[in-house]
Scaffold this motif. Structure first.
Motif, PDB file in Angstrom:
ATOM      1  N   ARG A  22      49.113  44.764  31.078  1.00 13.75           N
ATOM      2  CA  ARG A  22      49.221  43.376  31.530  1.00 13.75           C
ATOM      3  C   ARG A  22      49.381  43.273  33.046  1.00 13.75           C
ATOM      4  O   ARG A  22      49.265  42.181  33.598  1.00 13.75           O
ATOM      5  CB  ARG A  22      50.415  42.698  30.859  1.00 13.75           C
ATOM      6  N   LEU A  23      49.653  44.387  33.705  1.00 16.01           N
ATOM      7  CA  LEU A  23      49.795  44.409  35.165  1.00 16.01           C
ATOM      8  C   LEU A  23      48.458  44.742  35.807  1.00 16.01           C
ATOM      9  O   LEU A  23      47.677  45.528  35.264  1.00 16.01           O
ATOM     10  CB  LEU A  23      50.810  45.481  35.586  1.00 16.01           C
ATOM     11  N   ASP A  24      48.222  44.171  36.978  1.00 15.16           N
ATOM     12  CA  ASP A  24      47.004  44.557  37.684  1.00 15.16           C
ATOM     13  C   ASP A  24      47.209  45.967  38.256  1.00 15.16           C
ATOM     14  O   ASP A  24      48.340  46.424  38.425  1.00 15.16           O
ATOM     15  CB  ASP A  24      46.641  43.532  38.766  1.00 15.16           C
ATOM     16  N   PRO A  25      46.122  46.695  38.536  1.00 20.27           N
ATOM     17  CA  PRO A  25      46.223  48.092  38.985  1.00 20.27           C
ATOM     18  C   PRO A  25      47.112  48.293  40.216  1.00 20.27           C
ATOM     19  O   PRO A  25      47.826  49.294  40.288  1.00 20.27           O
ATOM     20  CB  PRO A  25      44.768  48.479  39.270  1.00 20.27           C
ATOM     21  N   ALA A  26      47.092  47.373  41.155  1.00 14.59           N
ATOM     22  CA  ALA A  26      47.934  47.525  42.348  1.00 14.59           C
ATOM     23  C   ALA A  26      49.418  47.493  41.978  1.00 14.59           C
ATOM     24  O   ALA A  26      50.224  48.257  42.521  1.00 14.59           O
ATOM     25  CB  ALA A  26      47.617  46.433  43.366  1.00 14.59           C
ATOM     26  N   ARG A  27      49.786  46.614  41.058  1.00 10.30           N
ATOM     27  CA  ARG A  27      51.186  46.547  40.601  1.00 10.30           C
ATOM     28  C   ARG A  27      51.564  47.826  39.861  1.00 10.30           C
ATOM     29  O   ARG A  27      52.687  48.303  39.967  1.00 10.30           O
ATOM     30  CB  ARG A  27      51.399  45.342  39.694  1.00 10.30           C
TER      31      ARG A  27
END
Length: 174
Positions: free
Chosen positions: A130-135
């Motif tokens: 659910r998190l974007d790759p940067a996060r």
């Protein structure tokens, strides 16, 4: 002059970080409880912790197991008795010293550890997706730093020494 031109100032709010870590730990405990409940309804988290220690360390004497878990030998014995009744651990005489007994996982105990670990991994993976790759990258950096500060060894897929944490307290003195 700031070290990095244009970089945002570093926020050092220890209380905000503490709250975030406490919330994350609450989530991880909930994941642990749910992953355990799907496999065996009659195993407590402390009993599962004992199964994990036996899984990672192999057969152990009761006193060594109690010390590793940070509990009294009488507490460890009650846990072992329940796990033996459940068919998850076994007790046998130590061939090197017939006055001692050695505790180990049964095949069913090994299956429970593997199933719970797989369920926990699935649920954590679902949340992380659910998190974007940067996060996710930032989370890896933050958790690596947190684990290092807490002296928790890194979990490597090919190194299952501590698949669910709980390092040996004796390791901290080294």
């Amino acid at each position: 002059m700031p070290e990095h031109e244009g970089a945002a100032p570093v926020r050092d709010d220890i209380e905000a970080v503490t709250r975030a870590v406490l919330t994350a730990s609450r989530l991880l405990v909930a994941i642990s409880a749910r992953s355990l409940a799907t496999v065996e309804e009659n195993i407590t988290l402390p009993q599962f912790r004992m199964l994990v220690v036996l899984s990672t360390r192999g057969p152990s004497k009761l006193v060594a197991l109690a010390e590793h878990l940070g509990v009294q030998p009488s507490t460890a014995m009650r846990m072992v008795d329940r796990l033996i009744t459940s068919g998850l651990t076994s007790r046998r005489t130590n061939p090197d010293n017939r006055r001692e007994t050695v505790l180990s996982l049964t095949e069913e105990g090994s299956r429970v550890v593997a199933d719970v670990t797989a369920r926990r991994r699935e649920e954590i993976t679902t949340i992380l997706r659910r998190l974007d790759p940067a996060r996710r990258d930032a989370l890896v950096d933050a958790l690596d730093a947190f684990n290092t500060a807490g002296r928790e060894p890194s979990y490597e897929a090919e190194d299952a020494l501590h698949p669910l944490g709980w390092t040996d307290p004796a390791d901290e003195t080294q």
